[in-house]
Write an enzyme that holds these catalytic residues in place. Sequence first.
Site: not given
Lengths: 128, 389
Positions: A33, A35, A63, A107
């Site tokens: 993603c 991050d 996020c 995450c």
Amino acid sequence: MYSDKTMDLFRHPKNIGEIKDADAIGKVGNKICGDVMWVYLKIGKNKKGEEVIEDIKVKTFGCVAAIATSSALTEVVKGMRLSEAEKITKQNVAGYVGGLPPAKVHCSVLAVDGLRKAIKEYKKKKRK
Amino acid sequence: MKRIYLDHAATTPLDERVLREMKPFFSEKYGNASSLHSFGREAREAIERARETVASAINAEPEEIVFNSGGTEGDNTAVHGIAYPNRKKGRHIVTTKIEHHAVERACEFLEKDGFEVTYLEVDREGFIDLPKLEAATGKETILVSVMHANNEIGTIEPIAEIGKICREREIYFHTDAVQSVGKEKIDIKAMNIDLLSASGHKFYGPKGVGFLYVRKGTKLRPLMHGGGHEKGLRSGTENVVGIVGLAKALEIAEAEREKEAARKRKLAKGLVKQALEIENSWMNGPEIGKKRLSNNVNLGFDFVEGESMVLMLDDKGIACSTGSACSTKDLRPSHVLLAIGLKPWQAHGSLRLTMGRDTKEKDIRQVIESVNEIVGKLREISPMYKGGN
């Protein structure tokens, strides 16, 4: 889709920033993603002479879930023995933020990986 | 807290005038348009009036309008509906890398079923290259599907030129006009369009209703089989109330189109100018002007992530969207932003603001103020900002 606890941590993240004289920094990124998270550690010793996390700070490019989990993790591990902190899992972290939506569970890996990487860096440095 | 809605590309509110037009068709004029009695006839008349309104808005004939459930159905009907009955001629389809998922996934499905699909690249602003399109088509090509206006970055593709190329080569041309109907002038005759999909809720009509324009003589197979409604191209009892609403909404949008476009372009220019004063920011898509949807602004901010921005703005009552990987189900950044050459981390920091009829100058000022504050806040906690440590 996020729990109230996650949103609260996102709105008011704790232990954000850098430690200028950090003993170790764990830099991790999520290739899927995008991050990125940097975890700063200051290691000290408790009365028994065991190594503990004296201070921890984190910086996150990511996020809501990434910010909330990194914040929650820092609060939990502050003052914790290194041996104990190493054992924290992504499931633990997801629990700290009141659960995560299925697509967002990855995450929480970033926060765990960041902490583990920082501890590893610290141990590597110590050996030298 | 006063809320500011800047996500009109996602959906729009139902116009009050549209609602008034729709009301009688809920519980007074509730007939099935296929019925012979007066209840049925009044429903039928309303549908046919709506069909004329829609047809005249895009310079089509009423019998070329097929009412359906919206954009996804229109796109799927066009792509699958052309592919199967025309496969004796060829099994090749040309489309782009920036289509809505409804076209993209329908094409991917066909690839698994023995069709060949060419996905055309786009330039940094999202435009396809006409010579490349020409080069991509061959004897085997049965369909070209290129969207009119892109939903994320507002790029308006040269569909009249594409239509001309396709007509000369006798290839069917479909355009997904979900974002442009009611905002851009569409003339299906002048533009040589064979199929065009549209959706009511994008232009202040109701959700769950749309239409597919199908040029007379087009060899199209329906998706829905049943009672033979809509000339056999879309079986299922007509959504009378939705169709009436869609037509009224389009009539209003067409009447206000030019004035609204000019007004929104002015707002967009101001918004972009002020946003770009924030350091390490940029705009995605073409410059504000005739080649960009008038209501679309897409910005990028280095070192910050879109979902975080969207939810912080939401806390301030501002609604917008992002192409960040964090906001998608598959965790990949927007395919449109990647297609225009953005790196994944740049797509991460994208913010889409789409204005509507109610958007005012003072809303823009407030949005800029909030964006500025939030980008600053998120950069403070970002390790990428100023190199972090």
